[in-house]
Design a protein around this motif. Structure first.
Motif, PDB file in Angstrom:
ATOM      1  N   ILE A 105       0.848  -1.201   0.000  1.00 55.13           N
ATOM      2  CA  ILE A 105       0.000   0.000   0.000  1.00 55.13           C
ATOM      3  C   ILE A 105       0.877   1.243   0.000  1.00 55.13           C
ATOM      4  CG2 ILE A 105      -1.763   1.305   1.238  1.00 55.13           C
ATOM      5  CD1 ILE A 105      -2.770  -1.274   2.457  1.00 55.13           C
ATOM      6  N   ASP A 106       0.741   2.061  -1.050  1.00 54.31           N
ATOM      7  CA  ASP A 106       1.532   3.293  -1.158  1.00 54.31           C
ATOM      8  C   ASP A 106       0.737   4.352  -1.925  1.00 54.31           C
ATOM      9  OD1 ASP A 106       3.651   5.019  -0.876  1.00 54.31           O
ATOM     10  OD2 ASP A 106       4.805   4.189  -2.550  1.00 54.31           O
ATOM     11  N   GLY A 107      -0.557   4.412  -1.629  1.00 52.54           N
ATOM     12  CA  GLY A 107      -1.431   5.368  -2.310  1.00 52.54           C
ATOM     13  C   GLY A 107      -1.687   6.596  -1.456  1.00 52.54           C
ATOM     14  N   ASN A 108      -2.871   7.177  -1.630  1.00 54.97           N
ATOM     15  CA  ASN A 108      -3.286   8.368  -0.887  1.00 54.97           C
ATOM     16  C   ASN A 108      -3.353   8.049   0.603  1.00 54.97           C
ATOM     17  OD1 ASN A 108      -4.790  10.504   0.299  1.00 54.97           O
ATOM     18  ND2 ASN A 108      -5.760  10.948  -1.669  1.00 54.97           N
ATOM     19  N   LYS A 109      -2.558   8.763   1.386  1.00 53.25           N
ATOM     20  CA  LYS A 109      -2.456   8.452   2.822  1.00 53.25           C
ATOM     21  C   LYS A 109      -3.784   8.641   3.545  1.00 53.25           C
ATOM     22  CE  LYS A 109       1.583   8.185   1.300  1.00 53.25           C
ATOM     23  NZ  LYS A 109       1.951   6.925   0.628  1.00 53.25           N
ATOM     24  N   ARG A 110      -4.639   9.491   3.043  1.00 49.87           N
ATOM     25  CA  ARG A 110      -5.941   9.736   3.671  1.00 49.87           C
ATOM     26  C   ARG A 110      -6.878   8.540   3.532  1.00 49.87           C
ATOM     27  NH1 ARG A 110      -7.087  15.408   0.738  1.00 49.87           N
ATOM     28  NH2 ARG A 110      -6.049  14.208  -0.896  1.00 49.87           N
ATOM     29  N   HIS A 111      -6.540   7.623   2.625  1.00 47.84           N
ATOM     30  CA  HIS A 111      -7.419   6.478   2.361  1.00 47.84           C
ATOM     31  C   HIS A 111      -6.785   5.147   2.777  1.00 47.84           C
ATOM     32  CE1 HIS A 111     -10.409   8.849   0.185  1.00 47.84           C
ATOM     33  NE2 HIS A 111      -9.395   9.497  -0.349  1.00 47.84           N
ATOM     34  N   TYR A 112      -5.742   5.193   3.588  1.00 50.12           N
ATOM     35  CA  TYR A 112      -5.052   3.954   3.951  1.00 50.12           C
ATOM     36  C   TYR A 112      -5.966   2.951   4.640  1.00 50.12           C
ATOM     37  CZ  TYR A 112      -0.076   4.461   2.781  1.00 50.12           C
ATOM     38  OH  TYR A 112       1.128   4.521   2.120  1.00 50.12           O
ATOM     39  N   ILE A 113      -6.836   3.417   5.514  1.00 47.64           N
ATOM     40  CA  ILE A 113      -7.728   2.474   6.200  1.00 47.64           C
ATOM     41  C   ILE A 113      -8.680   1.819   5.206  1.00 47.64           C
ATOM     42  CG2 ILE A 113      -9.625   2.270   7.864  1.00 47.64           C
ATOM     43  CD1 ILE A 113      -8.249   4.324   9.603  1.00 47.64           C
ATOM     44  N   GLU A 114      -9.204   2.606   4.282  1.00 49.61           N
ATOM     45  CA  GLU A 114     -10.118   2.048   3.270  1.00 49.61           C
ATOM     46  C   GLU A 114      -9.386   1.014   2.405  1.00 49.61           C
ATOM     47  OE1 GLU A 114     -11.824   5.942   4.543  1.00 49.61           O
ATOM     48  OE2 GLU A 114      -9.827   5.232   3.987  1.00 49.61           O
ATOM     49  N   TYR A 115      -8.164   1.358   1.963  1.00 52.47           N
ATOM     50  CA  TYR A 115      -7.375   0.391   1.185  1.00 52.47           C
ATOM     51  C   TYR A 115      -7.147  -0.889   1.993  1.00 52.47           C
ATOM     52  CZ  TYR A 115      -5.916   4.534  -1.591  1.00 52.47           C
ATOM     53  OH  TYR A 115      -5.879   5.670  -2.353  1.00 52.47           O
ATOM     54  N   TYR A 116      -6.771  -0.695   3.224  1.00 53.66           N
ATOM     55  CA  TYR A 116      -6.445  -1.827   4.102  1.00 53.66           C
ATOM     56  C   TYR A 116      -7.626  -2.780   4.246  1.00 53.66           C
ATOM     57  CZ  TYR A 116      -5.482  -4.244   8.537  1.00 53.66           C
ATOM     58  OH  TYR A 116      -5.319  -5.181   9.526  1.00 53.66           O
ATOM     59  N   GLU A 117      -8.794  -2.232   4.515  1.00 43.54           N
ATOM     60  CA  GLU A 117      -9.963  -3.082   4.719  1.00 43.54           C
ATOM     61  C   GLU A 117     -10.363  -3.797   3.440  1.00 43.54           C
ATOM     62  OE1 GLU A 117     -11.311  -4.099   7.371  1.00 43.54           O
ATOM     63  OE2 GLU A 117     -10.237  -2.805   8.772  1.00 43.54           O
ATOM     64  N   LEU A 118     -10.246  -3.129   2.299  1.00 43.43           N
ATOM     65  CA  LEU A 118     -10.537  -3.786   1.029  1.00 43.43           C
ATOM     66  C   LEU A 118      -9.531  -4.905   0.764  1.00 43.43           C
ATOM     67  CD1 LEU A 118     -11.390  -0.745  -1.278  1.00 43.43           C
ATOM     68  CD2 LEU A 118     -12.934  -2.609  -0.665  1.00 43.43           C
ATOM     69  N   CYS A 119      -8.267  -4.640   1.061  1.00 45.69           N
ATOM     70  CA  CYS A 119      -7.228  -5.634   0.810  1.00 45.69           C
ATOM     71  C   CYS A 119      -7.358  -6.832   1.740  1.00 45.69           C
ATOM     72  CB  CYS A 119      -5.847  -4.994   0.970  1.00 45.69           C
ATOM     73  SG  CYS A 119      -5.442  -3.825  -0.341  1.00 45.69           S
ATOM     74  N   MET A 120      -7.771  -6.595   2.968  1.00 51.09           N
ATOM     75  CA  MET A 120      -7.941  -7.712   3.895  1.00 51.09           C
ATOM     76  C   MET A 120      -8.971  -8.707   3.378  1.00 51.09           C
ATOM     77  SD  MET A 120      -5.934  -7.796   6.550  1.00 51.09           S
ATOM     78  CE  MET A 120      -6.761  -8.614   7.923  1.00 51.09           C
ATOM     79  N   GLN A 121      -9.954  -8.231   2.636  1.00 56.25           N
ATOM     80  CA  GLN A 121     -10.955  -9.114   2.051  1.00 56.25           C
ATOM     81  C   GLN A 121     -10.374  -9.959   0.913  1.00 56.25           C
ATOM     82  OE1 GLN A 121     -14.587  -6.980   1.001  1.00 56.25           O
ATOM     83  NE2 GLN A 121     -14.188  -5.489   2.617  1.00 56.25           N
TER      84      GLN A 121
END
Length: 217
Positions: A135-151
């Protein structure tokens, strides 16, 4: 800004690890000549770390959020087996031609698939899961990326999150109070610290890399 001692130490490390491949040296030069924020690319030290982690984990499928110049993607692909695949997502379509031109020059180009668009839209569309996510995208969306990736992350899989010390801003309360990117990183760090599904460590390399291992669904 780094001190003289920090710069000297970085040069010492770079001179005592595997050399930066010629293609990545060229990419570095082009980034500094043509882009506004060339320091955003992973660079020599982090690049060699990413390659080695891929060799250690031996994943079959890897997802990257935030291609930027393609530097980190090329390092990841370098460490992958011949039959492994990297899907990398970049939201800025103006970078597509530059990114693809460097991918096309790489002997590892057959392992890389570039996707242009919003990661939050693209990730749910994948029909397969991943063994590693970077994960190295928009820092404001790290939690959203994380939760999508966990799925989409296989059990025992790894997430690497970049910039999680954010140039030391995570301990600067004045900056944190006025900067949304810092606030995003702080929220992410707290979020994963309290997530029982993962084991978490932070490496103080460059801007900070958090490594998470999925231990529960």
């Amino acid at each position: 800004m780094k001190t003289k001692d920090e710069i000297a130490l970085q040069h010492y490390i770079e001179n005592h690890i595997d050399a930066e491949p010629a293609l990545l040296q060229e990419l570095q030069r082009q980034a500094h000549l043509t882009l506004l924020n060339p320091r955003m690319l992973s660079g020599h030290i982090q690049g060699r770390i990413l390659k080695m982690f891929m060799q250690m984990i031996q994943p079959q499928r890897v997802l990257e959020i935030g291609t930027y110049t393609g530097y980190s993607a090329l390092c990841i692909a370098e460490g992958l087996g011949e039959n492994a695949q990297l899907d990398t997502i970049e939201i800025n379509d103006e970078l597509q031609t530059k990114i693809q031109s460097f991918f096309d020059k790489s002997e590892h180009r057959h392992k890389i698939q570039l996707h242009i668009g919003d990661a939050e839209t693209i990730i749910p569309q994948f029909s397969y899961n991943f063994d590693v996510v970077f994960i190295d995208g928009n820092k404001r969306h790290y939690i959203e990326y994380y939760e999508l990736c966990m799925q989409k992350l296989n059990a025992g899989g790894y997430i690497f999150a970049d910039n999680t010390l954010w140039d030391g801003h995570v301990i600067d309360h004045e900056i944190a109070a006025n900067d949304y990117q810092t606030q995003g990183i702080l929220a992410f760090n707290d979020h994963v610290k309290n997530d029982a599904r993962v084991e978490t460590v932070i490496l103080p390399v460059r801007d900070g890399i958090t490594i998470l291992r999925k231990t529960a669904p």
